[in-house]
Design a protein around this motif. Structure first.
Motif, short mmCIF file in Angstrom:
data_model
loop_
_atom_site.label_atom_id
_atom_site.label_comp_id
_atom_site.label_asym_id
_atom_site.label_seq_id
_atom_site.Cartn_x
_atom_site.Cartn_y
_atom_site.Cartn_z
N THR A 176 2.90 13.95 -2.42
CA THR A 176 2.72 12.84 -1.49
C THR A 176 2.76 13.32 -0.05
OG1 THR A 176 3.73 11.31 -3.08
CG2 THR A 176 3.62 10.59 -0.79
N THR A 207 8.73 5.07 -1.07
CA THR A 207 7.58 5.88 -1.47
C THR A 207 8.04 6.98 -2.42
OG1 THR A 207 6.52 5.49 0.67
CG2 THR A 207 5.72 7.36 -0.64
N CYS A 247 -0.19 13.13 2.83
CA CYS A 247 0.02 12.46 4.12
C CYS A 247 -0.27 13.41 5.28
CB CYS A 247 1.45 11.95 4.21
SG CYS A 247 1.82 10.60 3.07
N ARG A 256 1.87 4.38 1.18
CA ARG A 256 1.98 4.73 -0.23
C ARG A 256 3.24 4.14 -0.88
NH1 ARG A 256 -0.98 8.53 2.35
NH2 ARG A 256 -2.40 9.90 1.18
N GLU A 309 8.16 10.50 -4.28
CA GLU A 309 7.78 11.89 -4.07
C GLU A 309 8.15 12.69 -5.30
OE1 GLU A 309 5.83 14.16 -3.29
OE2 GLU A 309 6.12 14.02 -1.11
#
Length: 283
Positions: A146, A242, A150, A235, A244
């Protein structure tokens, strides 16, 4: 050795030592990933019907590895961690131990930051006695997927190298075999951690000494961080956090010994695979 003398290396050794020393005082608050890996390795060790008397903790952090009845030597690249563990400071690919000194080597959470991983594995095999066991766990390919996405989004106009090369589970098994380990096994496990914002993830990475160790890294500008934080928030799941990923690769290998089982000699089978796969006639 100054980093300027190691221009061809993947990671800056001096930077790694500084980051580990920075993380050492407060590491206990960020040790969840190592603790998860260590639990996985100890589960594997519990399945081994052997006593181990001389153990090397390769990349010791604070020295939390304990093996009942064994003497444990600790080594860490950072002085702070090595001092806290009562061990020695050194790099995993430059071991200061004599050959055949240990019957168990355990490495938790560091092989993904080692310049010469094949060399480190070969040295781990050399310091093992015959039929000694090597166990390792580290963050492998797919980790921080992730965050990587980003950052690509935040720096789409001018991509910057900010992430370490990663080892996948298949390559991990191949590296064990190349280093001369017998009965090599590699497997992978996914750990998902949900973060309430990118700053919390970055804080954890700093706290566990897992930030960028590439030589001469480009500075992370405020604008880039703002865009990456927005992408991270986009996300998020309905609870605002979020997910990860941390892909944990586990390695198991044995120092060769004549007593170990050997694969069957090629051509020695008494039945063919084709015959075994033929459908059987009903009785």
């Amino acid at each position: 050795m100054p980093d300027s003398e190691n221009a061809s290396e993947i990671f800056a050794r001096a930077t790694r030592r500084r980051r580990r020393d920075r993380a050492a005082p407060g590491y206990a608050g960020f040790a969840f990933l190592r603790e998860h890996m260590l639990d996985g390795l100890l589960e594997r060790l519990d399945a081994v019907n052997r006593e181990f008397r001389d153990v090397l903790d390769l990349g010791s952090f604070t020295g939390d590895l304990e093996i009942p009845g064994a003497r444990v030597a600790h080594l860490d690249a950072g002085f702070g961690f090595a001092h806290a563990a009562g061990g020695v400071q050194g790099d995993e690919d430059r071991l200061p131990f004599a050959d055949a000194s240990f019957d168990l080597v355990v490495s938790v959470g560091v092989l993904d930051q080692v310049n010469d991983v094949p060399g480190a594995l070969a040295l781990a095999r050399r310091v093992l006695r015959p039929d000694g066991l090597f166990l390792a766990a580290f963050a492998g390919a797919g980790t921080l997927a992730t965050l990587r996405g980003c950052m690509r989004e935040a720096e789409s106009d001018r991509p910057v190298a900010r992430f370490h090369p990663q080892i996948d589970v298949r390559a991990g098994g191949d590296l064990l075999a190349r280093a001369g380990f017998a009965l090599p096994v590699a497997d992978v496990e996914t750990l998902v951690v949900r973060y309430a914002g990118l700053p919390n993830l970055l804080r954890d990475l700093r706290g566990m000494a897992a930030t960028n160790l590439l030589p001469d890294p480009a500075p992370l500008t405020r604008d880039t961080l703002v865009r990456a934080s927005a992408a991270f928030a986009d996300r998020a799941e309905p609870d605002g956090r979020t997910p990860e990923r941390f892909e944990i690769v586990y390695l198991t290998g044995w120092a060769p010994d004549p007593s170990q089982p050997k694969p069957a000699r090629r051509g020695s089978a008494t039945a063919s695979l084709a015959d075994a796969l033929k459908p059987r006639r009903p009785d």
